[in-house]
Design an enzyme around this catalytic site. Structure first.
Site, PDB file in Angstrom:
ATOM      1  N   CYS A 180     -24.979  -7.922  15.673  1.00 20.86           N
ATOM      2  CA  CYS A 180     -24.542  -6.918  14.685  1.00 20.86           C
ATOM      3  C   CYS A 180     -24.919  -7.298  13.265  1.00 20.86           C
ATOM      4  O   CYS A 180     -24.750  -6.501  12.343  1.00 20.86           O
ATOM      5  CB  CYS A 180     -23.035  -6.710  14.764  1.00 20.86           C
ATOM      6  SG  CYS A 180     -22.465  -6.123  16.347  1.00 20.86           S
ATOM      7  N   ASN A 202     -17.315   0.508  15.954  1.00 20.69           N
ATOM      8  CA  ASN A 202     -18.314  -0.534  15.695  1.00 20.69           C
ATOM      9  C   ASN A 202     -19.677  -0.026  16.160  1.00 20.69           C
ATOM     10  O   ASN A 202     -19.921   0.092  17.357  1.00 20.69           O
ATOM     11  CB  ASN A 202     -17.915  -1.811  16.455  1.00 20.69           C
ATOM     12  CG  ASN A 202     -18.922  -2.937  16.285  1.00 20.69           C
ATOM     13  OD1 ASN A 202     -20.004  -2.747  15.721  1.00 20.69           O
ATOM     14  ND2 ASN A 202     -18.567  -4.107  16.791  1.00 20.69           N
ATOM     15  N   HIS A 257     -19.288  -5.615   7.828  1.00 22.40           N
ATOM     16  CA  HIS A 257     -19.564  -5.045   9.153  1.00 22.40           C
ATOM     17  C   HIS A 257     -18.277  -4.389   9.656  1.00 22.40           C
ATOM     18  O   HIS A 257     -17.191  -4.985   9.594  1.00 22.40           O
ATOM     19  CB  HIS A 257     -20.016  -6.165  10.097  1.00 22.40           C
ATOM     20  CG  HIS A 257     -20.143  -5.731  11.524  1.00 22.40           C
ATOM     21  ND1 HIS A 257     -20.731  -4.548  11.893  1.00 22.40           N
ATOM     22  CD2 HIS A 257     -19.740  -6.331  12.682  1.00 22.40           C
ATOM     23  CE1 HIS A 257     -20.693  -4.435  13.212  1.00 22.40           C
ATOM     24  NE2 HIS A 257     -20.098  -5.501  13.710  1.00 22.40           N
TER      25      HIS A 257
HETATM   26  N1  ACO Z   1      -5.401  -0.250  25.198  1.00 20.00           N
HETATM   27  C1  ACO Z   1      -4.189  -0.774  25.511  1.00 20.00           C
HETATM   28  N2  ACO Z   1      -3.996  -2.090  25.719  1.00 20.00           N
HETATM   29  C2  ACO Z   1      -5.064  -2.876  25.615  1.00 20.00           C
HETATM   30  C3  ACO Z   1      -6.340  -2.412  25.302  1.00 20.00           C
HETATM   31  C4  ACO Z   1      -6.496  -1.036  25.085  1.00 20.00           C
HETATM   32  N3  ACO Z   1      -7.664  -0.468  24.768  1.00 20.00           N
HETATM   33  N4  ACO Z   1      -7.194  -3.453  25.263  1.00 20.00           N
HETATM   34  C5  ACO Z   1      -6.481  -4.556  25.548  1.00 20.00           C
HETATM   35  N5  ACO Z   1      -5.190  -4.221  25.763  1.00 20.00           N
HETATM   36  C6  ACO Z   1      -4.070  -5.094  26.091  1.00 20.00           C
HETATM   37  C7  ACO Z   1      -4.503  -6.389  26.706  1.00 20.00           C
HETATM   38  O1  ACO Z   1      -4.700  -6.233  28.097  1.00 20.00           O
HETATM   39  C8  ACO Z   1      -3.322  -7.286  26.385  1.00 20.00           C
HETATM   40  O2  ACO Z   1      -2.299  -7.010  27.313  1.00 20.00           O
HETATM   41  P1  ACO Z   1      -1.372  -8.212  27.876  1.00 20.00           P
HETATM   42  O3  ACO Z   1      -0.676  -8.770  26.664  1.00 20.00           O
HETATM   43  O4  ACO Z   1      -0.474  -7.504  28.818  1.00 20.00           O
HETATM   44  O5  ACO Z   1      -2.323  -9.172  28.512  1.00 20.00           O
HETATM   45  C9  ACO Z   1      -2.847  -6.787  25.018  1.00 20.00           C
HETATM   46  O6  ACO Z   1      -3.407  -5.449  24.886  1.00 20.00           O
HETATM   47  C10 ACO Z   1      -3.295  -7.634  23.846  1.00 20.00           C
HETATM   48  O7  ACO Z   1      -4.676  -7.916  24.015  1.00 20.00           O
HETATM   49  P2  ACO Z   1      -5.465  -8.793  22.971  1.00 20.00           P
HETATM   50  O8  ACO Z   1      -6.875  -8.960  23.429  1.00 20.00           O
HETATM   51  O9  ACO Z   1      -4.677 -10.017  22.624  1.00 20.00           O
HETATM   52  O10 ACO Z   1      -5.440  -7.812  21.711  1.00 20.00           O
HETATM   53  P3  ACO Z   1      -5.903  -8.087  20.231  1.00 20.00           P
HETATM   54  O11 ACO Z   1      -4.825  -7.771  19.304  1.00 20.00           O
HETATM   55  O12 ACO Z   1      -6.569  -9.444  20.098  1.00 20.00           O
HETATM   56  O13 ACO Z   1      -7.051  -7.008  20.015  1.00 20.00           O
HETATM   57  C11 ACO Z   1      -9.437  -6.723  20.036  1.00 20.00           C
HETATM   58  C12 ACO Z   1      -8.197  -6.990  20.857  1.00 20.00           C
HETATM   59  C13 ACO Z   1      -9.263  -5.372  19.339  1.00 20.00           C
HETATM   60  C14 ACO Z   1     -10.626  -6.669  20.963  1.00 20.00           C
HETATM   61  C15 ACO Z   1      -9.615  -7.837  18.967  1.00 20.00           C
HETATM   62  O14 ACO Z   1      -9.514  -9.096  19.567  1.00 20.00           O
HETATM   63  C16 ACO Z   1     -10.935  -7.739  18.257  1.00 20.00           C
HETATM   64  O15 ACO Z   1     -11.181  -6.812  17.509  1.00 20.00           O
HETATM   65  N6  ACO Z   1     -11.825  -8.742  18.450  1.00 20.00           N
HETATM   66  C17 ACO Z   1     -13.113  -8.728  17.817  1.00 20.00           C
HETATM   67  C18 ACO Z   1     -14.004  -7.756  18.516  1.00 20.00           C
HETATM   68  C19 ACO Z   1     -15.332  -7.642  17.832  1.00 20.00           C
HETATM   69  O16 ACO Z   1     -15.412  -7.546  16.633  1.00 20.00           O
HETATM   70  N7  ACO Z   1     -16.385  -7.652  18.587  1.00 20.00           N
HETATM   71  C20 ACO Z   1     -17.704  -7.550  18.054  1.00 20.00           C
HETATM   72  C21 ACO Z   1     -18.496  -6.820  19.023  1.00 20.00           C
HETATM   73  S1  ACO Z   1     -20.093  -6.616  18.397  1.00 20.00           S
HETATM   74  C22 ACO Z   1     -21.061  -6.287  19.712  1.00 20.00           C
HETATM   75  O17 ACO Z   1     -20.611  -6.320  20.794  1.00 20.00           O
HETATM   76  C23 ACO Z   1     -22.519  -5.951  19.498  1.00 20.00           C
END
Ligand code: ACO
Length: 330
Positions: free
Chosen positions: A117, A287, A257
């Protein structure tokens, strides 16, 4: 950092998003999620998704046509086209060549650049080197992605995050004191498995077994990526700003980003950036990978939040792992 032979900068910027909008409420019908969860954890409300007949080069072409029209550049004046993308139309040929042909940029060299990204910042920096050195006068830099094509739409932990789009910038010589003032690029391949598409390259070819396991889609360790992103964006922007001798008080606006509002807020806090100086449109696009920074940049120029003479700090992170930032005097 050595002074450039001649200053290079963005003379026009434009963007394009596909027409179809997918809201959080639409996603509620597809996976076990809720609008409330997505909004509070990511800041995303909706995203644009390509239609079946569209792909990365289509989005790149639309953004490019707008950018060159705004710069009043004709296609045959373009010396080089760089497409930053993680979702090229094909493994080869390069998406940049497809854009070159459809634009009618008959004199242009063309290649794709892959830096996760962070690709747009890498591509902008590369373009500026060609222009600063005097080797080229006009480089078209594109950030374009269709992450929807490599997303597992049954996986709620990733499918709520991504959208499709493109942005394009024309890089040319600019007057002294303007343009790209400083940059910072970095990488740490030890984190390559935190964010990846494992299957489809030379190491793990696509087989029916791999497809059955859905390993051709994005996989991500969300929490680790989150922590890395906040640290890398803060440190990278600080390095780039120090290299051109500016502080946060000099900055007109930051364009991070657009991955997650909580990442943006945490990085902004670290940089002592007031909220009104941070450009955010992740709510509307999700994103969009390499398109995210130029989409936000274009929006801020069009609505007057970026004005002539402002100092703009772009900062990103991505798969690789990579990070990068650049300081631009608009
Ligand atoms: N809806 C509902 N619940 C969800 C979802 C959803 N879409 N996704 C995950 N959960 C649940 C999980 O299963 C977990 O449940 P549990 O506690 O029963 O196990 C709970 O929500 C918390 O999950 P976490 O992963 O701890 O949630 P967090 O607050 O960390 O948010 C997220 C997750 C949004 C993915 C965050 O970690 C994030 O933004 N990370 C960075 C992602 C990023 O920037 N990626 C770059 C990608 S670039 C590319 O791919 C090219």
């Amino acid at each position: 950092m050595a002074s450039p032979v001649r200053p290079a900068g963005i003379v026009s910027i434009a963007s394009h998003a596909p027409e179809k909008v997918l809201t959080n409420f639409d996603l509620e019908k597809m996976v076990d999620t809720s609008d409330e969860w997505i909004r509070t954890r990511t800041g995303i409300v909706e995203r644009h998704i390509v239609a079946d007949h569209e792909c990365t080069s289509d989005l790149a072409l639309e953004a490019s046509r707008k950018a060159i029209a705004r710069a009043q550049v004709s296609p045959d004046e373009i010396d080089l086209i760089i497409v930053a993308t993680v979702t090229p139309d094909f493994p080869f040929p390069a998406t940049a060549c497809l854009v070159q042909e459809r634009l009618g940029a008959s004199r242009a060299g063309a290649f794709d650049l892959q830096a996760g990204c962070t690709g747009f910042i890498y591509a902008l920096t590369v373009a500026a080197q060609f222009v600063s050195s005097g080797a080229m006068d006009t480089v078209l830099v594109i950030g374009a992605d269709c992450l929807s094509r490599i997303t597992d739409w049954t996986d709620r932990t990733t499918c709520v995050l991504f959208g499709d789009g493109a942005g394009a910038a024309v890089v040319r010589p600019v007057e002294a004191g303007r343009g790209l003032l400083a940059f910072d690029l970095g990488s740490d391949g030890s984190g390559s498995e935190l964010l990846q598409v494992e299957v489809g390259g030379a190491k793990v070819p696509i087989t029916q077994e791999m497809v059955a396991q859905k390993r051709q889609f994005i996989s991500m360790s969300g929490n680790e990526v989150f922590r890395f992103a906040v640290r890398a964006m803060g440190e990278s922007a600080e390095r780039a700003m120090a290299r051109c001798g500016i502080t946060s008080e000099d900055v007109g606006c930051y364009i991070p980003h657009q991955a997650n509002l909580r990442i943006i807020d945490s990085a902004a806090k670290r940089l002592h950036a007031p909220t009104d100086k941070v450009i955010v449109n992740v709510d509307k696009y999700g994103n969009t990978s390499c398109a995210s920074i130029p989409l936000a940049f274009d929006e801020a120029v069009q609505d007057g939040r970026i004005k002539s003479g402002d100092i703009v700090v772009c900062v990103g992170f991505g798969a690789g792992l990579t990070w990068g930032s650049c300081v631009i005097q608009w």
